[in-house]
Design a protein around this motif. Structure first.
Motif, PDB file in Angstrom:
ATOM      1  N   ALA A 134     -15.166  22.944 -20.144  1.00 32.76           N
ATOM      2  CA  ALA A 134     -14.182  23.407 -21.129  1.00 32.76           C
ATOM      3  C   ALA A 134     -14.172  22.466 -22.321  1.00 32.76           C
ATOM      4  O   ALA A 134     -14.028  21.251 -22.160  1.00 32.76           O
ATOM      5  CB  ALA A 134     -12.797  23.484 -20.514  1.00 32.76           C
TER       6      ALA A 134
ATOM      7  N   GLY B 245     -16.225  23.826 -28.859  1.00 35.98           N
ATOM      8  CA  GLY B 245     -17.110  24.769 -28.185  1.00 35.98           C
ATOM      9  C   GLY B 245     -18.400  24.137 -27.754  1.00 35.98           C
ATOM     10  O   GLY B 245     -18.458  22.938 -27.485  1.00 35.98           O
TER      11      GLY B 245
ATOM     12  N   THR C  19     -12.028  21.489 -25.499  1.00 41.83           N
ATOM     13  CA  THR C  19     -10.621  21.680 -25.857  1.00 41.83           C
ATOM     14  C   THR C  19     -10.325  21.308 -27.306  1.00 41.83           C
ATOM     15  O   THR C  19     -11.088  20.607 -27.967  1.00 41.83           O
ATOM     16  CB  THR C  19      -9.701  20.834 -24.964  1.00 41.83           C
ATOM     17  OG1 THR C  19      -9.824  19.459 -25.330  1.00 41.83           O
ATOM     18  CG2 THR C  19     -10.032  21.024 -23.496  1.00 41.83           C
TER      19      THR C  19
ATOM     20  N   GLY D  13      -6.053  25.115 -27.350  1.00 39.81           N
ATOM     21  CA  GLY D  13      -6.630  25.811 -26.204  1.00 39.81           C
ATOM     22  C   GLY D  13      -7.998  25.268 -25.879  1.00 39.81           C
ATOM     23  O   GLY D  13      -8.309  24.094 -26.144  1.00 39.81           O
ATOM     24  N   PHE D  14      -8.842  26.128 -25.325  1.00 47.34           N
ATOM     25  CA  PHE D  14     -10.169  25.679 -24.926  1.00 47.34           C
ATOM     26  C   PHE D  14     -11.116  26.865 -24.890  1.00 47.34           C
ATOM     27  O   PHE D  14     -10.698  28.033 -24.851  1.00 47.34           O
ATOM     28  CB  PHE D  14     -10.136  24.994 -23.556  1.00 47.34           C
ATOM     29  CG  PHE D  14      -9.611  25.855 -22.434  1.00 47.34           C
ATOM     30  CD1 PHE D  14     -10.445  26.676 -21.692  1.00 47.34           C
ATOM     31  CD2 PHE D  14      -8.249  25.859 -22.129  1.00 47.34           C
ATOM     32  CE1 PHE D  14      -9.959  27.468 -20.675  1.00 47.34           C
ATOM     33  CE2 PHE D  14      -7.746  26.641 -21.107  1.00 47.34           C
ATOM     34  CZ  PHE D  14      -8.610  27.464 -20.376  1.00 47.34           C
ATOM     35  N   ALA D  15     -12.413  26.550 -24.891  1.00 45.20           N
ATOM     36  CA  ALA D  15     -13.460  27.533 -24.702  1.00 45.20           C
ATOM     37  C   ALA D  15     -14.308  27.071 -23.537  1.00 45.20           C
ATOM     38  O   ALA D  15     -14.618  25.885 -23.409  1.00 45.20           O
ATOM     39  CB  ALA D  15     -14.307  27.677 -25.959  1.00 45.20           C
TER      40      ALA D  15
ATOM     41  N   ASP E  25     -16.828  29.064 -28.556  1.00 41.82           N
ATOM     42  CA  ASP E  25     -16.115  28.671 -29.764  1.00 41.82           C
ATOM     43  C   ASP E  25     -14.632  28.992 -29.567  1.00 41.82           C
ATOM     44  O   ASP E  25     -14.267  30.151 -29.353  1.00 41.82           O
ATOM     45  CB  ASP E  25     -16.666  29.422 -30.977  1.00 41.82           C
ATOM     46  CG  ASP E  25     -16.132  28.917 -32.299  1.00 41.82           C
ATOM     47  OD1 ASP E  25     -15.048  28.290 -32.325  1.00 41.82           O
ATOM     48  OD2 ASP E  25     -16.791  29.155 -33.327  1.00 41.82           O
ATOM     49  N   ALA E  26     -13.792  27.954 -29.617  1.00 38.37           N
ATOM     50  CA  ALA E  26     -12.354  28.144 -29.418  1.00 38.37           C
ATOM     51  C   ALA E  26     -11.640  28.620 -30.673  1.00 38.37           C
ATOM     52  O   ALA E  26     -10.424  28.828 -30.649  1.00 38.37           O
ATOM     53  CB  ALA E  26     -11.724  26.842 -28.929  1.00 38.37           C
TER      54      ALA E  26
END
Length: 237
Positions: A4, A212, A6, A230-232, A223-224
């Motif tokens: 992840a 990302g 972030t 948040g996170f990707a 890509d977040a």
């Protein structure tokens, strides 16, 4: 393995608030299957080198109890957290340091940024060793923001059998690293490159998110975005 990448807006100088956010993101990403969760440069304090220089209480130790909520989150979801902040080194100095807290809450490794940028050189001692750790048979390399301008770090990572390169950074929207640095490191050395970035104002400007990952061919695989914290998730290895 899922990693992840972030992003969030750290509160300048508020370690407790930032630790709460980091622990929450570890739990959320781990619940979605992330085995490693990567955070931005100085995510523990905010990117505020001058404030860190003038505030000794912002310097952490490797076993700092203020990080206990992150350790607890790692244990709760079985994920490693790659966090960054000012950490006392073995001597009298302070590193601009990545601490990798393992799924059992133990310290897997530390990495001190080797290539300091601008005012950072007045506050931190440069690192002298590359950062490495392994999890589930996958080897990971560590780098921090300006480090990524030096391709020899990624070259050594690839030579050392690390398919995944984790970059904790602080980037604004006009930074050319999104187009010219991270995809190049991935493509030139056959690496998965995972970027943790910030949102919001800091001493260097305004973080734009877009955390990302890039695949070994240089293509974006996660890509977040830039709209919020948040996170990707990216599948790597």
């Amino acid at each position: 393995m899922f990693v992840a990448a972030t992003q969030f807006a750290p509160v300048a100088g508020d370690i407790d608030a930032n630790v709460r956010t980091i622990a929450g993101l570890v739990r959320a990403a781990g619940a979605e299957g992330a085995r490693v969760v990567v955070f931005a440069e100085l995510s523990l304090t905010g990117y505020e080198p001058s404030l860190i220089r003038d505030t000794p209480s912002l310097v952490l130790t490797e076993d700092d109890p203020r990080l206990d909520p992150v350790r607890e989150a790692c244990r709760a979801v079985g994920a490693a957290a790659v966090v960054n902040g000012p950490v006392r080194n073995g001597g009298s100095g302070v590193g601009l340091t990545t601490l990798v807290i393992g799924p059992d809450g133990s310290l897997l490794t530390r990495y001190d940024k080797q290539n300091l940028y601008g005012v950072e050189a007045e506050v931190f001692a440069p690192g002298t060793a590359d950062g490495r750790f392994a999890l589930d048979g996958v080897r990971f390399a560590l780098a921090t923001c300006y480090d990524n301008r030096f391709p020899e770090l990624a070259e050594r990572a690839a030579a050392d059998g690390c398919p995944v390169y984790l970059a904790s950074s602080v980037l604004a929207a006009d930074n050319d690293s999104f187009e010219k640095v991270y995809p190049a490191r991935a493509r030139d050395f056959g690496l998965y490159v995972v970027l943790g970035n910030v949102l919001g104002p800091n001493e260097d400007g305004v973080g734009c998110g877009r955390a990302g990952a890039w695949a070994p061919d240089g293509g974006r695989i996660a890509d977040a975005g830039s709209e919020g914290p948040g996170f990707a998730l990216a599948e790597v290895g």
